[in-house]
Design a protein around this motif. Structure first.
Motif, short mmCIF file in Angstrom:
data_model
loop_
_atom_site.label_atom_id
_atom_site.label_comp_id
_atom_site.label_asym_id
_atom_site.label_seq_id
_atom_site.Cartn_x
_atom_site.Cartn_y
_atom_site.Cartn_z
N LEU A 99 53.92 28.65 -6.48
CA LEU A 99 54.19 27.39 -6.60
C LEU A 99 53.82 26.39 -7.35
O LEU A 99 54.47 25.58 -6.84
CB LEU A 99 54.12 26.83 -4.62
CG LEU A 99 55.12 28.12 -3.59
CD1 LEU A 99 54.75 27.04 -2.33
CD2 LEU A 99 56.48 28.15 -4.14
N PHE A 100 52.90 26.62 -7.93
CA PHE A 100 51.89 25.19 -8.63
C PHE A 100 53.53 25.50 -9.93
O PHE A 100 53.94 26.54 -11.05
CB PHE A 100 51.42 26.20 -9.29
CG PHE A 100 49.60 25.93 -9.16
CD1 PHE A 100 49.33 24.34 -9.36
CD2 PHE A 100 49.93 26.51 -7.78
CE1 PHE A 100 48.55 23.54 -8.53
CE2 PHE A 100 48.15 26.16 -7.12
CZ PHE A 100 47.39 24.74 -7.47
N GLU A 101 53.91 24.66 -10.53
CA GLU A 101 54.71 24.08 -11.16
C GLU A 101 53.96 23.85 -12.64
O GLU A 101 52.96 22.95 -12.46
CB GLU A 101 55.68 23.06 -11.08
CG GLU A 101 56.32 23.57 -10.08
CD GLU A 101 57.69 22.87 -9.48
OE1 GLU A 101 58.16 22.43 -10.42
OE2 GLU A 101 56.74 21.64 -7.91
N THR A 102 54.09 23.73 -13.79
CA THR A 102 53.39 23.46 -14.95
C THR A 102 54.36 22.81 -14.97
O THR A 102 55.46 22.81 -16.26
CB THR A 102 52.68 24.85 -16.19
OG1 THR A 102 52.47 25.36 -15.48
CG2 THR A 102 52.06 24.22 -17.05
N PHE A 103 53.13 21.51 -15.70
CA PHE A 103 54.36 20.22 -17.11
C PHE A 103 53.35 20.50 -18.20
O PHE A 103 52.26 20.05 -17.97
CB PHE A 103 54.29 18.92 -15.86
CG PHE A 103 54.92 19.02 -14.48
CD1 PHE A 103 55.93 18.56 -14.64
CD2 PHE A 103 54.44 19.52 -13.65
CE1 PHE A 103 57.03 18.60 -12.97
CE2 PHE A 103 55.07 19.43 -12.28
CZ PHE A 103 56.50 19.08 -12.10
N VAL A 104 54.65 19.92 -18.94
CA VAL A 104 53.73 19.90 -20.34
C VAL A 104 54.23 18.54 -20.77
O VAL A 104 55.36 18.68 -21.01
CB VAL A 104 53.64 20.87 -20.66
CG1 VAL A 104 52.91 21.03 -22.67
CG2 VAL A 104 53.39 22.04 -20.41
N ILE A 105 53.71 17.66 -21.13
CA ILE A 105 53.65 16.56 -22.07
C ILE A 105 52.96 16.74 -23.55
O ILE A 105 52.58 17.01 -23.59
CB ILE A 105 52.69 15.69 -22.06
CG1 ILE A 105 53.13 14.57 -20.59
CG2 ILE A 105 53.26 13.88 -22.58
CD1 ILE A 105 51.92 13.95 -19.18
N PRO A 134 52.05 7.43 -26.49
CA PRO A 134 52.44 8.68 -26.47
C PRO A 134 51.34 9.87 -25.98
O PRO A 134 50.04 9.27 -26.75
CB PRO A 134 52.85 8.82 -27.28
CG PRO A 134 52.44 8.39 -28.91
CD PRO A 134 51.64 7.20 -28.24
N ALA A 135 50.88 11.08 -25.74
CA ALA A 135 50.04 12.14 -25.30
C ALA A 135 49.90 12.24 -27.41
O ALA A 135 50.41 12.85 -27.88
CB ALA A 135 50.60 13.18 -25.10
N PRO A 136 48.71 12.67 -27.56
CA PRO A 136 48.08 12.36 -28.78
C PRO A 136 47.98 13.87 -29.01
O PRO A 136 48.13 14.58 -30.47
CB PRO A 136 46.31 12.29 -28.61
CG PRO A 136 46.07 12.44 -27.38
CD PRO A 136 47.30 12.05 -26.58
N HIS A 137 47.80 14.54 -27.95
CA HIS A 137 48.57 16.32 -28.62
C HIS A 137 49.23 16.88 -27.21
O HIS A 137 49.16 16.37 -25.96
CB HIS A 137 46.82 17.14 -28.00
CG HIS A 137 45.65 16.54 -27.19
ND1 HIS A 137 44.64 16.45 -27.76
CD2 HIS A 137 46.02 16.65 -26.67
CE1 HIS A 137 44.14 15.94 -26.57
NE2 HIS A 137 44.61 16.80 -25.48
N ASP A 138 49.42 17.86 -26.62
CA ASP A 138 50.61 18.74 -25.84
C ASP A 138 48.93 18.50 -24.19
O ASP A 138 47.79 18.61 -24.87
CB ASP A 138 50.38 20.35 -25.59
CG ASP A 138 51.56 19.82 -27.04
OD1 ASP A 138 52.19 19.19 -27.21
OD2 ASP A 138 51.96 21.32 -27.08
N VAL A 139 49.60 17.83 -23.13
CA VAL A 139 48.75 18.13 -22.19
C VAL A 139 49.43 18.76 -20.98
O VAL A 139 51.04 18.12 -21.32
CB VAL A 139 48.78 16.66 -22.05
CG1 VAL A 139 47.26 16.05 -20.59
CG2 VAL A 139 47.39 15.54 -22.72
N SER A 140 48.73 19.52 -20.32
CA SER A 140 49.15 20.44 -19.28
C SER A 140 48.45 19.71 -17.40
O SER A 140 47.06 20.01 -18.04
CB SER A 140 49.07 21.92 -19.52
OG SER A 140 49.41 22.54 -18.80
#
Lengths: 143, 185
Positions: B24-30, B173-179
């Motif tokens: 049930l973990f969902e991964t959110f990526v910015i 904003p996010a400087p790199h992909d953040v998970s």
């Protein structure tokens, strides 16, 4: 609960005037990520299988995955037929109501209604609840 | 019997399903250059407690060229209060990489006024439990054995409590992909 009864009255009155057809009612159940919820629904069905009614469900069991409090969810539901034959109707559904008498919730979904005989309809449904798919079933009797 | 058979099959299919908590973990990526995370969806709170586990990874470590932005709070998760916009009345957990550590904050808007309270520190890779409870008068934040109360603003009681998902910023904003991995329960 008063609100639900008032809504039920409005639904019955409006739909009766708009497209008086038969009423179906019966037990409903839904398996959600937060556990199984059971209850009942009453609705009007038009000639073209449009449906408008009220429902009430509450927690019957808890899920191991979610530490959810006891849930009471009631409100109005509607179904709009997308495909139909003489025996089966596939509809898009929409429920809106109150969870635990405080939280407004809307639930989109879809259902398949199987006319097993002149008086009995079996409904299987899928909906989006708590961010996950929920599966439902209902046994509806024409009144 | 003809009627009962499909009914029994239907009920068995519907009520036999059970989810495994780990699934049930969902991964959110910015994504780099964005504020909003992928994986968001429209959903509202359905009882008075928002409870979830979250874990960050090494992507939560970042340094801005302008150090003045380093203490901007990134939002983890929460909800807007009854029929309010999130900048009017809301309660969320927030986080920032600051002083070489990942800091967690209680972060609220109360009648348009921002309020923050330091809750603790979490390590990248560590799964931590977060909880926000709404009472009649306040938000109760619980994190790592710490409890913080922040008074609610004047708002209604019956209405929509919109869930708010991970958001990077502040202004930057996010400087790199953040998970970020989140599991509600």
């Amino acid at each position: 609960m008063k609100t639900l009864l008032l809504m039920a009255g409005c639904v019955v009155g409006i739909t009766h005037m708009a497209f008086s057809q038969h009423v179906v009612a019966g037990p409903v159940g839904e398996s959600t990520i937060a556990g199984v919820q059971v209850g009942a629904s009453v609705s009007y069905l038009s000639k073209r299988e449009f449906s408008l009614g009220v429902f009430f469900v509450k927690s019957a069991s808890r899920s191991d995955a979610w530490s959810t409090p006891h849930v009471v969810f009631y409100g109005v539901h509607t179904a709009v037929p997308l495909m139909r034959t003489s025996k089966i109707v596939f509809s898009g559904t929409f429920r809106a109501g109150l969870s635990n008498q405080q939280f407004v919730v809307v639930v989109p979904g879809a259902e398949t209604r199987l006319m097993t005989n002149r008086r009995v309809q079996l409904v299987s449904s899928v909906a989006w609840r708590y961010g996950h798919a929920a599966l439902g079933a209902a046994l509806l009797l024409k009144l | 019997m003809k009627t009962l058979t499909p009914l029994l099959v239907l009920c068995a299919a519907v009520f036999a399903c059970e989810h495994e908590p780990d699934q049930l973990f969902e991964t959110f990526v910015i994504r780099a250059g964005d504020h909003y995370a992928t994986g968001r969806h429209a959903e509202s709170l359905q009882w008075n407690v928002l409870r979830f586990e979250a874990s960050f990874d090494q992507t939560a470590i970042y340094q801005f060229d302008d150090a003045g932005f380093q203490d901007s709070k990134n939002k983890l998760m929460g909800f807007s209060d009854c029929n309010s916009l999130h900048h009017q009345n809301s309660a969320r957990f927030a986080w920032q990489w600051y002083h070489d550590q990942l800091e967690i904050y209680a972060y609220c808007y109360v009648n348009g006024q921002r309020q923050e309270a330091f809750m603790g520190v979490v390590q990248p890779g560590e799964i931590q439990r977060y909880e926000i409870e709404i009472t009649n008068h306040d938000y109760v934040f619980r994190f790592s054995d710490k409890e913080v109360h922040i008074a609610r603003g004047s708002t209604c009681s019956v209405g929509v409590y919109q869930l708010l998902w991970p958001y990077f910023g502040g202004q930057m904003p996010a400087p790199h992909d953040v998970s970020i991995r989140i599991r509600r329960f």
